[in-house]
Design an enzyme around this catalytic site. Structure first.
Site, short mmCIF file in Angstrom:
data_model
loop_
_atom_site.label_atom_id
_atom_site.label_comp_id
_atom_site.label_asym_id
_atom_site.label_seq_id
_atom_site.Cartn_x
_atom_site.Cartn_y
_atom_site.Cartn_z
CB SER A 15 -0.89 0.05 1.24
OG SER A 15 -1.85 -0.92 1.17
NE ARG A 38 -0.69 5.55 9.57
CZ ARG A 38 -0.15 4.34 9.71
NH1 ARG A 38 1.14 4.16 9.61
NH2 ARG A 38 -0.92 3.30 9.95
CG HIS A 41 -2.78 3.31 4.33
ND1 HIS A 41 -2.86 2.85 5.61
CD2 HIS A 41 -2.60 2.21 3.57
CE1 HIS A 41 -2.72 1.53 5.62
NE2 HIS A 41 -2.56 1.12 4.40
#
Ligand SMILES: C/C1=C2N=C(/C=C3N=C(/C(C)=C4\N[C@@](C)([C@@H]5N=C1[C@](C)(CCC(=O)O)[C@H]5CC(=O)O)[C@@](C)(CC(=O)O)[C@@H]4CCC(=O)O)[C@@](C)(CC(=O)O)[C@@H]\3CCC(=O)O)C(C)(C)[C@@H]/2CCC(=O)O
Length: 207
Positions: A15, A38, A41
């Site tokens: 990822s 993040r 993500h």
């Protein structure tokens, strides 16, 4: 069934490699890029970078506050639940006041949402805190009103309310007023998961 990756660490590696390949992180300061990775993500949208706006000191200020033991004030329980306690540098308090029994009455008297009324219970804790607003535009508007009234400013505001009514406008207002270091995702995009991801990164992935 198709074969799929079962190893959690390997999934994370894939990822993050994909995000670093596809997102234009080079336009961001290094510490903001850590949060952006993040946040992407958490939502799967690599073009999020285009809508990010931030104070240059938002990560440094928020991180320093967390290290000094500042509380994290969240507009939704979803955010408070998502903050990974073991990442926090000083066993920081993580607070969402939305479910406090006083809030429905306050909301009725104030003629506003419960999300906005819940911030009345933040007044003492706001100065120097880290604020995470990922759901309710009215909570971000109310935060700006409280700061305008003279309540002490937080060390950092993660302002990513989501939706179609007030989300974009509240974030424009935050950037224009800039009462404290902030990070926003302009437009309709945002959400609790994104706010959590930013806080978790700030807590443990930047020095
Ligand atoms: C208008 C509201 C919006 N809610 C959105 C998206 C989601 N909200 C979820 C949940 C579970 C909750 N939303 C409340 C905060 C509730 N949502 C509102 C309000 C009516 C007003 C907020 C505002 O406009 O500023 C708000 C109630 C209030 O009086 O403040 C929630 C408290 C409702 C409740 O369950 O009682 C609750 C939060 C629970 C918690 O975590 O503490 C969703 C999961 C939707 C769902 O249940 O299906 C989802 C989560 C999104 C996220 O990532 O956080 C919007 C889209 C933000 C919307 C505001 C704008 C719009 O365009 O409509």
């Amino acid at each position: 069934m198709i074969d799929y990756i079962r190893d959690g660490a390997e999934i994370y590696r894939h990822s993050f490699a994909t995000i670093r390949e596809e997102a234009d992180l080079a336009i961001l300061p290094d510490d903001v890029a850590v949060l952006a990775v993040r946040m992407i993500h958490a939502c799967g949208m690599v073009d999020l970078v285009d809508d990010l706006r931030y104070s240059l000191d938002v990560v440094e200020s928020g991180r320093a506050a967390l290290e000094a033991g500042a509380p994290i004030l969240c507009d939704a329980n979803m955010i408070a639940s998502g903050v990974t306690r073991k990442r926090l540098p000083s066993a920081n308090e993580v607070l969402c006041t939305l479910s406090d029994p006083k809030v429905p009455g306050l909301a009725e008297r104030m003629g506003t949402t419960r999300s906005a009324a819940a911030l009345e219970l933040w007044r003492d804790k706001l100065p120097g805190s880290v604020v995470a607003i990922g759901n309710a535009p009215t909570a971000l508007f109310r935060l700006l009103e409280l700061l305008d009234e003279g309540v002490g400013a937080p060390a950092a505001i993660i302002g990513v309310p989501v939706g179609f009514v007030g989300a974009a406008e509240s974030k424009v207002e935050l950037v224009e007023q800039a009462p404290a270091p902030y990070l926003v995702v302009h437009g309709r995009r945002g959400g609790s998961a994104m706010a959590v991801a930013a806080i978790n990164a700030m807590a443990s992935e930047v020095e």
